[in-house]
Design a protein around this motif. Structure first.
Motif: not given
Ligand code: HEM
Length: 257
Positions: A64-66, A126-131, A135-137, A140-142, A147-149, A242-244, A252-255
């Motif tokens: 996500g950070g990258v 890759l970020h979506m795959f990691r999440v 199981g971080s979806y 309370p992260r649903q 927003v991520g989608v 909104v996402h951050f 914070g990040i899920s454990g």
């Molecule tokens: C422009 C696109 C995106 C950016 C810049 C972004 C950025 C981030 C960052 C910086 C975090 C903090 C943790 C980490 O680095 O992994 C995060 C967490 C998260 N993201 Fe994204 N994200 C994006 C897209 C998405 C997508 C496509 C999804 C899923 C459909 C998603 C779902 C989540 C969720 C559920 C978390 C919380 C994860 C946790 O608590 O472990 N994000 N995102």
């Protein structure tokens, strides 16, 4: 002389102006460290405390950070590119050639933008795959998943709209194929299912809305330019905020489970 300077500096540090800007002391105490983070507009974007696992590369891959870092690189290089590019049928292609072959560092600038864009598409997946894998979806992260989608769709749209801007044969035909798919959109596309509900035809359906006509032309170029440089980046920035914010509000990040 040296002691005079030192005295002046400590007087400055005791002054009202200094204290109104720097609101904490420098001693390395837990309280000062927390204050340094929370009283700085840039640093406060990070929490003052994070749990140990949240910093582990093995857990988040920092994807996500990258992705965010790549977005920032795209904004900076994109703004500089805008100084050299005019989105008209007459100039666009020539401006790209000028940028590549005449502007100092133009080729590296263009390629930084292009390769960073490709990289962002890969890292967001890759970020979506990691999440998903961690199981971080789950609650309370649903909501943040949703927003991520939205962010994923906007990232792909940024890539798609940017693809037309070089205004060469590759981009013209790629976007012709891409926008033709729009005709098959249910209800809003004239070749899609239930098109009769809205009564749209080739001149009034969703494809025509994006292309500004029946064929890809200068009107399409201008629309894609505005979408690419203004509308979609603004929407993506708002969704990122909104996402951050949600990451923080969800504790914070899920454990690890
Ligand atoms: C422009 C696109 C995106 C950016 C810049 C972004 C950025 C981030 C960052 C910086 C975090 C903090 C943790 C980490 O680095 O992994 C995060 C967490 C998260 N993201 Fe994204 N994200 C994006 C897209 C998405 C997508 C496509 C999804 C899923 C459909 C998603 C779902 C989540 C969720 C559920 C978390 C919380 C994860 C946790 O608590 O472990 N994000 N995102």
């Amino acid at each position: 002389m040296a002691s005079e300077k030192k005295g002046l500096f400590s007087a400055l540090r005791r002054s009202y102006v200094w204290k109104s800007v720097f609101r904490h002391e420098y001693e390395d105490t837990a309280r000062n460290r927390a204050l340094q983070i929370s009283s700085n507009v840039f640093l406060h974007l990070h929490p003052t405390k994070v749990r140990r696992h949240a910093l582990r590369l093995r857990f988040t891959w920092c994807m996500g950070g990258v992705t965010f870092l790549l977005f920032l690189v795209l904004v900076v290089t994109g703004v500089i590119l805008m100084f050299y590019y005019r989105p008209t049928g007459e100039y666009a292609f020539h401006d790209m050639k000028y940028l590549e072959f005449d502007v100092p560092f133009g080729m590296i600038l263009r390629n930084m933008h292009r390769w960073t864009a490709h990289a962002m598409v890969i890292t967001v997946w890759l970020h979506m795959f990691r999440v998903f894998m961690t199981g971080s979806y789950k609650p309370p992260r649903q909501f943040n998943w949703v927003v991520g989608v939205g962010l994923l769709v906007l990232t792909l749209l940024l890539s798609f709209t940017g693809y037309l801007l070089p205004w060469d044969q590759l981009s013209m035909w790629a976007v012709t194929v891409g926008t033709n798919m729009g005709s098959a959109t249910p209800i809003a596309g004239h070749e899609g299912p239930f098109a009769e509900l809205l009564g749209v035809d080739a001149r009034t359906d969703v494809r025509a809305l994006f292309t500004g006509g029946r064929l890809i032309g200068p009107a399409t170029l201008l629309r894609f330019y505005v979408l690419h440089c203004v509308l979609i980046p603004i929407l993506a920035s708002v969704l990122m905020i909104v996402h951050f914010w949600r990451v923080r509000k969800d504790g914070g990040i899920s454990g690890p489970l």
